[in-house]
Motif scaffolding. Structure first.
Motif, short mmCIF file in Angstrom:
data_model
loop_
_atom_site.label_atom_id
_atom_site.label_comp_id
_atom_site.label_asym_id
_atom_site.label_seq_id
_atom_site.Cartn_x
_atom_site.Cartn_y
_atom_site.Cartn_z
N HIS A 1 0.83 -1.20 0.00
CA HIS A 1 0.00 0.00 0.00
C HIS A 1 0.87 1.25 0.00
O HIS A 1 0.60 2.21 -0.73
CB HIS A 1 -0.93 -0.02 1.21
CG HIS A 1 -1.90 1.10 1.24
ND1 HIS A 1 -2.92 1.24 0.33
CD2 HIS A 1 -2.01 2.16 2.07
CE1 HIS A 1 -3.60 2.32 0.60
NE2 HIS A 1 -3.07 2.90 1.65
N ARG A 2 1.94 1.26 0.82
CA ARG A 2 2.86 2.39 0.84
C ARG A 2 3.56 2.55 -0.51
O ARG A 2 3.76 3.66 -0.98
CB ARG A 2 3.89 2.24 1.96
CG ARG A 2 3.39 2.81 3.27
CD ARG A 2 4.46 2.81 4.33
NE ARG A 2 4.16 1.65 5.18
CZ ARG A 2 5.02 0.71 5.52
NH1 ARG A 2 6.25 0.76 5.11
NH2 ARG A 2 4.64 -0.29 6.27
N GLN B 1 2.35 1.69 -3.46
CA GLN B 1 1.37 2.27 -4.38
C GLN B 1 1.21 3.77 -4.13
O GLN B 1 1.13 4.55 -5.09
CB GLN B 1 0.01 1.60 -4.21
CG GLN B 1 -0.10 0.26 -4.90
CD GLN B 1 -1.50 -0.32 -4.76
OE1 GLN B 1 -2.15 -0.14 -3.73
NE2 GLN B 1 -1.94 -1.03 -5.78
N GLN B 2 1.17 4.17 -2.88
CA GLN B 2 1.04 5.59 -2.57
C GLN B 2 2.26 6.37 -3.06
O GLN B 2 2.12 7.48 -3.58
CB GLN B 2 0.87 5.79 -1.06
CG GLN B 2 -0.50 5.45 -0.55
CD GLN B 2 -0.62 5.64 0.94
OE1 GLN B 2 0.37 5.56 1.68
NE2 GLN B 2 -1.82 5.90 1.41
N GLN C 1 2.02 6.72 -6.86
CA GLN C 1 1.01 7.71 -7.20
C GLN C 1 1.50 9.12 -6.91
O GLN C 1 1.26 10.05 -7.70
CB GLN C 1 -0.29 7.43 -6.45
CG GLN C 1 -1.04 6.23 -6.95
CD GLN C 1 -2.25 5.89 -6.10
OE1 GLN C 1 -2.44 6.45 -5.03
NE2 GLN C 1 -3.06 4.97 -6.59
N GLN C 2 2.19 9.30 -5.79
CA GLN C 2 2.71 10.62 -5.45
C GLN C 2 3.77 11.06 -6.45
O GLN C 2 3.81 12.22 -6.86
CB GLN C 2 3.29 10.62 -4.02
CG GLN C 2 3.73 11.98 -3.54
CD GLN C 2 2.58 12.95 -3.42
OE1 GLN C 2 1.51 12.60 -2.95
NE2 GLN C 2 2.78 14.19 -3.84
#
Length: 87
Positions: free
Chosen positions: A36-37, A39-40, A43-44
């Protein structure tokens, strides 16, 4: 005495099995958190890259041609008087 030792071994095995099951689930959630981190972060990075690109393009559109901006005297431009002499 032997029965006490046997009970102790059974208790140790049960505790070991329970801790391994709990450890595996926490390992799985740890992997999920890492994914999840990741993916974040991706995206960032994409968001930052798009913002950088749009900022550069907007600055170039308002910068004079002599200073590296777009040549607004040619092509399809708002400043181009293409209204057939109306203005």
């Amino acid at each position: 005495m032997f029965s006490l030792f046997l009970v102790f071994v059974v208790i140790c095995v049960v505790v070991n099995v329970i801790s391994s099951i709990t450890g595996m689930s926490s390992y799985q959630s740890s992997e999920d958190d890492q994914f999840h981190r990741f993916q974040q972060d991706v995206q960032q990075q994409q968001f930052d890259e798009m913002n950088r690109h749009f900022t550069e393009e907007s600055l170039k559109s308002v910068t004079p041609f002599e200073m590296g901006g777009y040549d607004m005297t040619q092509g399809n431009s708002w400043n181009n008087n293409d209204f057939g002499g109306m203005f």
